[in-house]
Structure formats: structure tokens, C-alpha cells
Scaffold this active site. Sequence first.
Site, PDB file in Angstrom:
ATOM      1  N   GLU A 122       0.815  -1.202   0.000  1.00  7.29           N
ATOM      2  CA  GLU A 122       0.000   0.000   0.000  1.00  7.29           C
ATOM      3  C   GLU A 122       0.855   1.261   0.000  1.00  7.29           C
ATOM      4  OE1 GLU A 122      -2.541  -3.323   1.272  1.00  7.29           O
ATOM      5  OE2 GLU A 122      -0.541  -2.626   1.864  1.00  7.29           O
TER       6      GLU A 122
ATOM      7  N   HIS B  43     -10.540  -6.142   9.501  1.00  6.29           N
ATOM      8  CA  HIS B  43     -11.222  -6.025   8.211  1.00  6.29           C
ATOM      9  C   HIS B  43     -12.654  -5.514   8.366  1.00  6.29           C
ATOM     10  CE1 HIS B  43      -8.028  -9.000   7.457  1.00  6.29           C
ATOM     11  NE2 HIS B  43      -8.092  -8.656   6.183  1.00  6.29           N
TER      12      HIS B  43
END
Length: 346
Positions: free
Chosen positions: A74, A143
Site C-alpha cells: 500500500e 477487516h
Amino acid sequence: MATESRDYTEATETDRELTMSRAMVEAIAWEMRENEEVFYMGEDVADYGGIFSSTTGLLDEFGRDRVMDVPISETAYLGAAVGAAQAGMRPIAELMFVDFFGVAMDQIYNNMAKNTYMSGGSFSVPMVLTTAVGGTYNDAGQHSQTLYGTFAHLPGMKVVVPSTAYDAKGLMHTAIRDDDPVVYMFHKRLMGLGWMPSPSGPKTGVSEEDYAIPFGEADVKRPGDDVTVVTLGLHVHRAMEAAERLDDDGIDAEVIDLRTLVPLDTETVLDSVRKTGKLLVVDEDYRSFGVTGEIIARAAEGALDDLSAVKRLAIHDVPIPYARPLEDEVNPGTDDIAAAVRELHE
């Protein structure tokens, strides 16, 4: 898990209904056709079409030069997006889960959000950071968060949270065209995925033409006179269902969908509070130091004399549990919203 709401959306000029994921993709594709500087990058966004169908079909039309799968780094690809934006392109970079922001926060906040300011306005950063938020499907603490408040708290980024397909398309057009960095946060359960049932409300009529919804304009999804319910994302639909139940008890709740947090439409909230005198704020982010507290503070600053009661519902200050009963316990449901409104109405 709370029962999901029925379809309540306003009529549009078309009978064509789309899921939220399809509406987002339609806006992205339109902008990519109009502007060759727009491209999409992220993990599993090309061949797979995005794990939440956020890019389905884009690879077939635009090819790998403009729809790019990236390595699982990322920091690297969000940094590349920032550089591309500063060089004049308009990247859309997908952070698969908002929970992953931590590994790239330097790129997000010290570069994407600040570089226009740090350069004295010499260049802009016209990029969109899309990311999936929210729980209610048992994917545990890394998540399942929303973290709206984290991004809204840090200046330099606009923050968008659609709750319907109509809004998702219009807000996406606005986000891609904006010269400032935009964080576009879509809730997984609203996307219309076959493997993750959605409430019926997010699937709405959507025009085939392009249209832009201005940032900073909340939407009164349901007018009412007794209690103001302010919320966003998935909890718009839970609040709507609660309002329908409460209507049978003679309680008329007004439901406001913020749609964007930065900029925030404070006036719509204040207008409603001045009318009802009672405010409930519902959020899937954490309770402390978050969106619920900010909305209540602004209501107190702007309409204190009109307020007779306030209350907030939000995620408990704990990591999101994996076990379904525990996750349901920490995440406000329709029953919780209805109970809170009744308490305010007493």
C-alpha cells in the site's frame, strides 16, 4: 443481526435500477472515457474486478495501462498515485480495506493530504482514494472498521460516504473531478454482492447520464417532526427501518444522511434540530472522539436553545469482534435505534 430495511428511496427520472457497485463503476467508466488522465490502481482490481465488485468490467474496456493490479504494498502504490496526481493525472487508488490505512498513513496524510498546503499551492493532488469500510459480516478486527472519523479529523482530505446507488454515482463523478484529494468510503454490505446480502435500500434508480452531487449537501431521506436521526452509510438503512417501526407508535422521526463528512452540512442538521428539538446520532465508527460527538457538538453550538435531548449510538470502544453475537452486540442495530428514539421521545 438486525433486519435490513425495505426500499424507501425517492423516485428518479429512470426506472433503471443499479446496485451501488454498478453505479460506482458506471461513473468511473464515464470519467475514464472523458479524460485519459483518469486511471485505476489497486489490489485485485483488474482481472478480479475488485473483491467488492468496485471495478468489474473496467479492464475489458480500458486495458491494463489504465486498470492496474499492484503488488501488496500500500505504501508503494499510494505513493505512486500521489506522484501521478501531482504530475497532472487523476488516479483512483483503491485501499482494499480501510483497516489497512496504517501501513500507508505517511503517504496518505503526510503526502496526499498535505502536499498542496506544503507547496504553498504550487500544485494540487487530484486523486481519489477508494476504500471498503464496515462490518456486520464477521471478518474480525482488522477487516471490519469504518474509521470515517479518522480521515475526517485530519485536514486536507474530503471524505465521502454514499449509502445508495444514486448517491454513489453522483458522488463518484464529483470526487474524480475534484482538484483536492478525496477519500471515497463505500460500505461492503451496500454494494449489492451476491455473497454478502444487502438491504434493499441501496439499489435505486440511476440515470444513464452523468450527474454530480455536490459535496457538503446532506440528504433528508425521511422528513419528520419529533426526533432528528443523523447517520451515514449502512446505518441510513437501519435508521429508516427503525423510523418505519416508530411511525406505528406515533413517533415521527426525521432521518438525515450526511453523505459527506468533509465538507459537513451542518446547516441541514441544525435546521432539523431546531424543528424537532431532539437529536440522535448513529454511526458505525467508534464512539469516543468520533463523528457522533462532532455532530452533537455542532448541534449544541448552533442550536443549544432548541435542544431538549441528545443521544448517540456508535461502535463500542473495542476491536470489532469476530464472533457474530459479539459483533452484533457492539454494532448498533435497528432495534437499538428504535429504542434510543423512544427514549428521547419520552
